[in-house]
Design a protein around this motif. Structure first.
Motif, PDB file in Angstrom:
ATOM      1  N   LYS A 105       4.134   2.250   2.165  1.00 50.93           N
ATOM      2  CA  LYS A 105       5.216   2.807   1.447  1.00 50.93           C
ATOM      3  C   LYS A 105       4.377   4.259   1.365  1.00 50.93           C
ATOM      4  O   LYS A 105       3.224   4.374   1.269  1.00 50.93           O
ATOM      5  N   LEU A 106       5.363   5.150   1.393  1.00 49.59           N
ATOM      6  CA  LEU A 106       4.885   6.550   1.380  1.00 49.59           C
ATOM      7  C   LEU A 106       5.450   7.572   0.211  1.00 49.59           C
ATOM      8  O   LEU A 106       6.804   7.313  -0.074  1.00 49.59           O
ATOM      9  N   MET A 137       0.812  -1.142   0.163  1.00 46.77           N
ATOM     10  CA  MET A 137      -0.127  -0.030   0.212  1.00 46.77           C
ATOM     11  C   MET A 137       0.765   1.126  -0.073  1.00 46.77           C
ATOM     12  O   MET A 137       1.921   1.286   0.719  1.00 46.77           O
ATOM     13  N   LYS A 138       0.705   2.268  -1.150  1.00 47.07           N
ATOM     14  CA  LYS A 138       1.403   3.298  -1.094  1.00 47.07           C
ATOM     15  C   LYS A 138       0.401   4.680  -1.061  1.00 47.07           C
ATOM     16  O   LYS A 138      -0.546   4.797  -1.551  1.00 47.07           O
ATOM     17  N   ILE A 139       0.814   5.347  -0.043  1.00 49.19           N
ATOM     18  CA  ILE A 139      -0.120   6.721   0.285  1.00 49.19           C
ATOM     19  C   ILE A 139       0.886   8.043  -0.053  1.00 49.19           C
ATOM     20  O   ILE A 139       2.053   7.843   0.436  1.00 49.19           O
ATOM     21  N   ALA A 140       0.329   8.851  -0.816  1.00 48.02           N
ATOM     22  CA  ALA A 140       0.910  10.221  -0.805  1.00 48.02           C
ATOM     23  C   ALA A 140       0.663  11.260   0.293  1.00 48.02           C
ATOM     24  O   ALA A 140      -0.577  10.992   0.731  1.00 48.02           O
ATOM     25  N   VAL A 141       1.672  11.828   0.865  1.00 52.48           N
ATOM     26  CA  VAL A 141       1.402  12.465   1.920  1.00 52.48           C
ATOM     27  C   VAL A 141       1.868  14.250   1.785  1.00 52.48           C
ATOM     28  O   VAL A 141       3.218  14.315   1.351  1.00 52.48           O
ATOM     29  N   ASP A 142       0.936  14.914   2.140  1.00 48.44           N
ATOM     30  CA  ASP A 142       1.388  16.461   1.865  1.00 48.44           C
ATOM     31  C   ASP A 142       2.020  16.925   3.073  1.00 48.44           C
ATOM     32  O   ASP A 142       1.418  16.932   4.070  1.00 48.44           O
TER      33      ASP A 142
END
Length: 340
Positions: A32-33, A1-6
């Motif tokens: 994963k980020l 699982m990959k998440i975009a983080v501001d």
């Protein structure tokens, strides 16, 4: 699982947001980020911690959208901002499953709608925070401020999206849905809630009827449906009341030597009450109805809260939330055809 983080959204960025990202990585070994923001600053913050660098990608986005800016204008003009870049990555990359930001609510809404896009059939995306209840369960409030002016059909979609969320993320098989109104009787409410009530009753969901705001946190409901104006007032009132109660308890404890001694014996219980009422432990509010998972973390998020929001986004993606919402929205079409 990959998440975009501001990384540069929120009052305490980048210190707390980077720390929160590291905490999230430590809690989920499969996570994963992709961190967006000023690359140099992010990497400098990351050096403070021990983490698996192979699971972290940084994307340079030096601009920042502040809460003082017009959301739509900022999204259009600041193309290299941490939020806009995160939204565009979420839209364009199949390997990214969701996004988290603690930035301006208006900007997150605008970026999600214009850059990522709505699910087909969704008329208005809705913010849906989860609140603690007296029974120790959770209740989802849809909407809490994204749509202050609503039509009955919006409320119907809010209900269906809330059902999907509580089922996919919290494992509630048949969520109990209530419509926030000024009385529990079927005929109570304004024109908006009266028409929404009739439509919700016709749907194939566990709709239990109207609910008064004083019963929101009883634990008797799983999904609360409201227009964004009413929902925001309910949410802010609940938060303000919780803070007031905690201050009153603290003042009472400190009022005399005897009460201080008594508090020592109740320390564990008082700590539990405080933890149960701490919004930081609930993460953020998902923006339901967007084509991919988006979570709006609290603007004042500390590292712990931000980590929970990231975990929340991952769980939403793993639970197949967007697909579930599509299936639920099909019930509106089925209901309309049945009534035709």
């Amino acid at each position: 699982m990959k998440i975009a983080v501001d990384i540069f959204g929120g009052d305490h960025s980048p210190v707390e947001t980077v720390k929160g990202a590291v905490l999230a990585l430590g809690a989920d070994k499969d996570l994963k980020l992709v961190l967006t923001g000023d690359k140099g600053v992010i990497e400098s913050e990351l050096k403070k911690y021990s983490y698996d660098a192979a699971r972290v990608e940084t994307v340079d986005a030096p601009e920042v959208i502040s809460c003082d800016e017009s959301p739509t204008s900022a999204i259009r003009v600041k193309k290299n901002s941490s939020l806009v870049v995160a939204c565009e990555l979420l839209k364009s990359r199949d390997d990214i499953d969701g996004m988290v930001s603690a930035g301006s609510t208006g900007a997150v809404l605008a970026g999600s709608i214009f850059k990522v896009g709505r699910l087909k059939g969704v008329q208005r995306p809705a913010l849906a925070p989860v609140l603690p209840t007296l029974k120790g369960s959770d209740v989802c409030l849809v909407d809490c401020g994204a749509n202050v002016d609503c039509k009955p059909e919006y409320l119907v979609q809010f209900a269906l999206m809330g059902v999907s969320y509580m089922r996919a993320v919290y494992g509630i098989v048949n969520p109990r849905v209530a419509l926030v109104s000024v009385g529990v009787e079927d005929e109570k409410g304004n024109e908006l809630t009266k028409e929404a009530f009739a439509r919700l009753k016709a749907l194939d969901i566990n709709f239990v009827g109207n609910m008064e705001a004083r019963d929101a946190l009883t634990g008797d409901y799983d999904v609360l449906v409201a227009d964004g104006f009413v929902g925001n007032v309910l949410l802010k009132t609940a938060e303000g009341t919780a803070k007031m109660v905690m201050k009153l308890v603290k003042n009472a404890v400190m009022s005399s030597t005897l009460s201080k001694i008594g508090a020592l014996f109740m320390k564990k219980s008082l700590r539990k009450v405080k933890d149960d009422m701490d919004y930081n432990k609930k993460g953020g509010a998902p923006l339901l109805g967007i084509d991919k998972v988006v979570v709006k973390a609290h603007g004042s998020s500390n590292a712990e809260s931000f980590a929970v929001a990231i975990a929340q986004a991952a769980k939403m993606a793993e639970g197949g939330l967007t697909a579930d919402i599509k299936n639920e929205l099909a019930k509106v079409v089925a209901s309309d055809n049945a009534q035709a």
